[in-house]
Design a protein around this motif. Sequence first.
Motif, PDB file in Angstrom:
ATOM      1  N   GLU A  32       0.757  -1.293  -0.147  1.00 45.13           N
ATOM      2  CA  GLU A  32       0.013  -0.060  -0.187  1.00 45.13           C
ATOM      3  C   GLU A  32       0.627   1.084   0.234  1.00 45.13           C
ATOM      4  O   GLU A  32       0.828   2.194  -1.043  1.00 45.13           O
ATOM      5  N   GLN A  33       2.315   0.803   0.907  1.00 50.10           N
ATOM      6  CA  GLN A  33       2.818   2.292   1.289  1.00 50.10           C
ATOM      7  C   GLN A  33       3.196   2.716  -0.478  1.00 50.10           C
ATOM      8  O   GLN A  33       3.637   3.667  -1.307  1.00 50.10           O
ATOM      9  N   SER A  36       1.278   4.510  -3.273  1.00 49.95           N
ATOM     10  CA  SER A  36       0.362   5.203  -2.750  1.00 49.95           C
ATOM     11  C   SER A  36       0.953   6.590  -3.639  1.00 49.95           C
ATOM     12  O   SER A  36       1.978   6.552  -3.107  1.00 49.95           O
TER      13      SER A  36
END
Length: 403
Positions: A32-33, A36
């Motif tokens: 996710e990081q 993003s």
Amino acid sequence: MRAPAATKDGIAERLGEARQRTLRLVEQLGEEQLNSVYSPILSPLAWDLGHIANFEELWLVQTAGGREPLDGNLGAFYDAIENPRPGRNELPILRGNELRAYMDKVRERALDVLAELELEDSEDPRLRDGFVYEMLIAHEHQHNETMLQLLQMIDGYDPPDLDPAPAGEPSSDGPEMVEVPSGRHRVGAADRGFAYDNERPRHEVELGPFLIDRAPVTNGAYSDFVAETGAEPPMYWERDGEGGWVSTTFGRRAEVDQALPVIHVDHGSAEAFASWAGKRLPTELEWEAAAAGADPARSNLDGRAFGCAPAGAYADGAADCGAVQMLGDVWEWTSSELEGYPGFRAFPYPEYSQVFFGTGLKVLRGGAWATRRNVIRPSFRNWDLPGRSQIFAGFRCAGDADR
Ligand SMILES: [Fe+2]
């Protein structure tokens, strides 16, 4: 005798070291990081990783080896000029395991090509003396710095343990400004050895005498300027509620250390500070003349310290004029716009620098704590839009000397 770094083993080892650092920077992050968008002016990390590998495929597999790419469609998504940063997360870029597998496969093929090539006497100037390999190592190093701009925005990011930075001692005290006498100065990179096209040709310039700050402008001096003029504080500064400032990188609130060089200021703010102080920014050629003799081995570069050393540190790496920290700690804004030097020739492709000439970009010099040591030479020219402050930019001021 050839420098060991130019041997095939040396090149392979340095490619490996560059990749190890890249992966080290992101190993604690989840998908996710990596995928993003933290800022419209920064790419998602997954794009950076894919772009690093795609650029390697273009130059070290397709160009150097004459081989076909693994997936011919990918180049369009990873072209930095065709794909401005705000839209990069919308592209069908590689993610997750596919991304890692692509990075590994490209590296494997690049090393196969390297093993087959004749570098020393190549007819192709892009291959001769390993030019493309130096370019690719520098490219990955330069992207590490861009990635660090984003990593600073991730709450709770834990700076990885790297080999410690060299100690900043001895530190020095001295006059606020030092003088660079008038004279002819050789600027730019020599014909031999790796450098980017925009650093060439080396040429002589005649400069009048000038003064330059001995050390970069500090947080202390900058907070006085903000208090007196109401100017915007640097990026990542917030008021602490008691009249002071805290910095907020990595989502942590820490008191702003007055003794450190100010960082994350844009060009206009640097100019405003300089005129408030009765000074001006140096031109890039003044900067380069003032940096003569500075020792890159005695400077805060290479991303190891994860922050700046106090102004005045690394005094044994001072330039001939007596200025300290010309290299490392913070990129230094200059008053110059990016242009080609007289006699400039684009090599190996105009999109590296030529397309940016004359477009209002301001030159920064010297490298920051986040810049890998290999990237920095006194002749290295960085540039950015004058309004940008997410880059690791500070400055020092100059002034005219009596003739
Ligand atoms: Fe790039």
